[in-house]
Design an enzyme around this catalytic site. Sequence first.
Site, PDB file in Angstrom:
ATOM      1  N   GLU A 117     -18.108   7.481   4.660  1.00  0.00           N
ATOM      2  CA  GLU A 117     -17.462   7.024   3.428  1.00  0.00           C
ATOM      3  C   GLU A 117     -18.257   7.557   2.248  1.00  0.00           C
ATOM      4  OE1 GLU A 117     -16.653   2.834   3.141  1.00  0.00           O
ATOM      5  OE2 GLU A 117     -15.811   2.860   5.154  1.00  0.00           O
ATOM      6  N   THR A 154     -12.423   4.063  16.217  1.00  0.00           N
ATOM      7  CA  THR A 154     -13.606   3.912  17.073  1.00  0.00           C
ATOM      8  C   THR A 154     -13.318   2.816  18.100  1.00  0.00           C
ATOM      9  OG1 THR A 154     -15.025   4.586  15.275  1.00  0.00           O
ATOM     10  CG2 THR A 154     -16.075   3.387  17.069  1.00  0.00           C
ATOM     11  N   ASN A 200     -23.150   6.904  16.443  1.00  0.00           N
ATOM     12  CA  ASN A 200     -23.390   5.897  15.408  1.00  0.00           C
ATOM     13  C   ASN A 200     -24.603   5.027  15.752  1.00  0.00           C
ATOM     14  OD1 ASN A 200     -21.440   6.738  13.697  1.00  0.00           O
ATOM     15  ND2 ASN A 200     -20.178   4.898  13.777  1.00  0.00           N
ATOM     16  N   PHE A 214     -31.182  10.486   7.227  1.00  0.00           N
ATOM     17  CA  PHE A 214     -31.150   9.147   7.829  1.00  0.00           C
ATOM     18  C   PHE A 214     -32.547   8.608   8.116  1.00  0.00           C
ATOM     19  CE2 PHE A 214     -26.863   7.541   8.397  1.00  0.00           C
ATOM     20  CZ  PHE A 214     -26.197   8.585   7.781  1.00  0.00           C
ATOM     21  N   LEU A 215     -33.493   9.069   7.309  1.00  0.00           N
ATOM     22  CA  LEU A 215     -34.842   8.492   7.373  1.00  0.00           C
ATOM     23  C   LEU A 215     -35.176   7.855   6.028  1.00  0.00           C
ATOM     24  CD1 LEU A 215     -37.009  11.083   9.400  1.00  0.00           C
ATOM     25  CD2 LEU A 215     -36.136   8.878  10.170  1.00  0.00           C
ATOM     26  N   CYS A 261     -19.043   0.244   9.795  1.00  0.00           N
ATOM     27  CA  CYS A 261     -19.205   1.007  11.040  1.00  0.00           C
ATOM     28  C   CYS A 261     -20.454   0.627  11.836  1.00  0.00           C
ATOM     29  CB  CYS A 261     -19.214   2.497  10.732  1.00  0.00           C
ATOM     30  SG  CYS A 261     -17.726   3.019   9.880  1.00  0.00           S
ATOM     31  N   LYS A 313       0.830  -1.205   0.000  1.00  0.00           N
ATOM     32  CA  LYS A 313       0.000   0.000   0.000  1.00  0.00           C
ATOM     33  C   LYS A 313       0.870   1.262   0.000  1.00  0.00           C
ATOM     34  CE  LYS A 313      -3.795   0.147   2.752  1.00  0.00           C
ATOM     35  NZ  LYS A 313      -4.471   0.350   4.053  1.00  0.00           N
ATOM     36  N   GLU A 331     -13.811  10.189  14.879  1.00  0.00           N
ATOM     37  CA  GLU A 331     -14.006  10.642  13.501  1.00  0.00           C
ATOM     38  C   GLU A 331     -15.469  10.459  13.105  1.00  0.00           C
ATOM     39  OE1 GLU A 331     -11.833  12.202  11.550  1.00  0.00           O
ATOM     40  OE2 GLU A 331     -13.798  12.397  10.628  1.00  0.00           O
ATOM     41  N   LYS A 385     -23.140   1.298   0.204  1.00  0.00           N
ATOM     42  CA  LYS A 385     -23.933   2.505  -0.046  1.00  0.00           C
ATOM     43  C   LYS A 385     -23.318   3.202  -1.255  1.00  0.00           C
ATOM     44  CE  LYS A 385     -21.339   5.756   2.671  1.00  0.00           C
ATOM     45  NZ  LYS A 385     -21.392   6.855   3.598  1.00  0.00           N
TER      46      LYS A 385
HETATM   47  C1  UGA Z   1     -21.141   6.122   9.461  1.00  0.00           C
HETATM   48  C2  UGA Z   1     -21.559   7.457  10.068  1.00  0.00           C
HETATM   49  O1  UGA Z   1     -22.606   8.044   9.279  1.00  0.00           O
HETATM   50  C3  UGA Z   1     -20.381   8.413  10.147  1.00  0.00           C
HETATM   51  O2  UGA Z   1     -20.770   9.612  10.796  1.00  0.00           O
HETATM   52  C4  UGA Z   1     -19.248   7.731  10.932  1.00  0.00           C
HETATM   53  O3  UGA Z   1     -18.092   8.555  10.993  1.00  0.00           O
HETATM   54  C5  UGA Z   1     -18.869   6.428  10.249  1.00  0.00           C
HETATM   55  O4  UGA Z   1     -20.046   5.580  10.200  1.00  0.00           O
HETATM   56  C6  UGA Z   1     -17.787   5.760  11.032  1.00  0.00           C
HETATM   57  O5  UGA Z   1     -18.032   5.368  12.168  1.00  0.00           O
HETATM   58  O6  UGA Z   1     -16.643   5.692  10.552  1.00  0.00           O
HETATM   59  P1  UGA Z   1     -20.697   5.254   6.959  1.00  0.00           P
HETATM   60  O7  UGA Z   1     -20.649   3.877   7.564  1.00  0.00           O
HETATM   61  O8  UGA Z   1     -19.595   5.683   6.048  1.00  0.00           O
HETATM   62  O9  UGA Z   1     -20.748   6.372   8.115  1.00  0.00           O
HETATM   63  O10 UGA Z   1     -22.038   5.344   6.130  1.00  0.00           O
HETATM   64  P2  UGA Z   1     -23.491   5.983   6.325  1.00  0.00           P
HETATM   65  O11 UGA Z   1     -23.671   7.052   5.319  1.00  0.00           O
HETATM   66  O12 UGA Z   1     -23.759   6.323   7.725  1.00  0.00           O
HETATM   67  O13 UGA Z   1     -24.408   4.734   5.893  1.00  0.00           O
HETATM   68  C7  UGA Z   1     -24.385   3.533   6.643  1.00  0.00           C
HETATM   69  C8  UGA Z   1     -25.427   2.563   6.132  1.00  0.00           C
HETATM   70  O14 UGA Z   1     -26.743   3.033   6.426  1.00  0.00           O
HETATM   71  C9  UGA Z   1     -25.395   2.319   4.614  1.00  0.00           C
HETATM   72  O15 UGA Z   1     -25.573   0.939   4.369  1.00  0.00           O
HETATM   73  C10 UGA Z   1     -26.576   3.116   4.095  1.00  0.00           C
HETATM   74  O16 UGA Z   1     -27.114   2.583   2.916  1.00  0.00           O
HETATM   75  C11 UGA Z   1     -27.548   2.977   5.258  1.00  0.00           C
HETATM   76  N1  UGA Z   1     -28.549   4.080   5.348  1.00  0.00           N
HETATM   77  C12 UGA Z   1     -28.132   5.343   5.595  1.00  0.00           C
HETATM   78  C13 UGA Z   1     -29.900   3.776   5.207  1.00  0.00           C
HETATM   79  O17 UGA Z   1     -30.307   2.610   4.993  1.00  0.00           O
HETATM   80  N2  UGA Z   1     -30.806   4.806   5.311  1.00  0.00           N
HETATM   81  C14 UGA Z   1     -30.430   6.082   5.572  1.00  0.00           C
HETATM   82  O18 UGA Z   1     -31.327   6.963   5.675  1.00  0.00           O
HETATM   83  C15 UGA Z   1     -29.063   6.362   5.706  1.00  0.00           C
END
Ligand code: UGA
Length: 429
Positions: free
Chosen positions: A155, A121, A208, A249-250, A260, A35, A151, A320
């Site tokens: 992603e 984390t 989270n 997030f709804l 995560c 890497k 953090e 996602k």
């Molecule tokens: C999540 C948190 O949102 C970040 O704030 C945090 O820093 C990160 O974890 C971490 O701990 O490192 P991430 O896992 O990158 O971020 O992705 P999200 O955008 O939160 O989505 C997580 C999952 O939830 C995905 O599978 C997404 O499809 C799903 N999701 C999200 C839903 O099903 N519905 C929603 O309304 C939002």
Amino acid sequence: MKLSIIGTGYVGLVTGACLAEVGHEVVCVDNDAAKIKLLTSGGIPIYEPGLEELVKKNAAAGRLSFTTSTAEGVQKSDVIFIAVPTPPQPDGSVDSSFIEKVARDIAAALTDYKIIVDKSTVPVKTGEKVAETIKRYCPATADFEVVSNPEFRREGFAVGDLLKPDRIVIGTRSPRPIEAMKKVYAPFHAPMVVTDINSAELIKHASNSFLALKISYINAIATICEITGANVQEVAAGMGLDERIGRRFLNAGIGFGGSCFPKDLSAFIKIAEEIGYDFRLLKEVQHINAGQMDRFVKKITDTLWVLKDKKIGVLGLAFKQNTDDIRMSPAIELCQRLQKEGALLRVHDPKAMNKARAILKDVTYVEDMNTVTEGCDALVVATEWDEFKQLDLERARKSLSHPIMFDGRNLFDHAEMERLGWVYKSVGR
Ligand code: UGA
């Protein structure tokens, strides 16, 4: 300031690039020699929008460098960030062995005063253990303080989230590291929460878990909507206008995944258990999330009946949109469940196909999303990529033996799809 980041993954690399972008001198450390070689030669090991440009620009300006030597990182910096993985163990608890090893490596390289910042984390009280470990293994002349700095970047949006954070959490009560951390983050102009180390660590798990809870809540509402004929998107819109709730997030779907939420939920439940609290609320969040996938698979089998030898086109493999990450991806789980029922899959993802090839076998990988449906009996949408909304619906409809779409991410308008002649099944509508 002179900074080093130990661990050059999704968190460490983006953090390093963004801290360099605002003018700091950053050394990124990783024990994966391949890497580091790739990064040194101008390559990028992960897909994250905007990251490649940032890394190249800052490396060329001499503000961002890469090494496999933790000792070099420690010696060249005043503040050392730990950003190594904290994967789950089979019982859901956190495997802290990478952090512990890094703490010992840092200790061995310490000569004078350094600030050690945990970005990974971790369970509450890890900072205290990191401090104890470094103290045990460092030379008597060395001096250091440990800070928690969780953090919150997502992603797929990590560069933007890091350059414009909604808050910076600094976990220490000691003046010297508080001052240093304020200097590190001053260029970001974000609100800062200065608290004790244990509270900072808890803020991460509590945030989270709350976001995961929000998703499971709307997924539960989606089930009620399906039974009653209501529309979950309209319910979410109505709820979301209340500032105390918010619309984000709804989005109902096939459940949350990624590296995560599933891991952090299990860890938080386990941490609570260890201190004598049964966090049943979070267990239910997990339960609802698993149920979402079961219900979606049932929706497919209820319509197509026997899946053996049925050809299904699948849009989406990443957990996602905007990422090539397939860790704990609901889309991959869905593919595997369909395969188990005997379905033959044609799959497409804008960025995650290379990574998927290693774990999702015996499927046809399709480069063009508009040809994923060719010769298929149905189409499934598994990831919320924006570009899927540009699918040539007419072409897809004609290429399917029957125009059936199972949309696990509610990307299309229900009435419009029916008007276009689709049998359209989504979530909570
Ligand atoms: C999540 C948190 O949102 C970040 O704030 C945090 O820093 C990160 O974890 C971490 O701990 O490192 P991430 O896992 O990158 O971020 O992705 P999200 O955008 O939160 O989505 C997580 C999952 O939830 C995905 O599978 C997404 O499809 C799903 N999701 C999200 C839903 O099903 N519905 C929603 O309304 C939002």
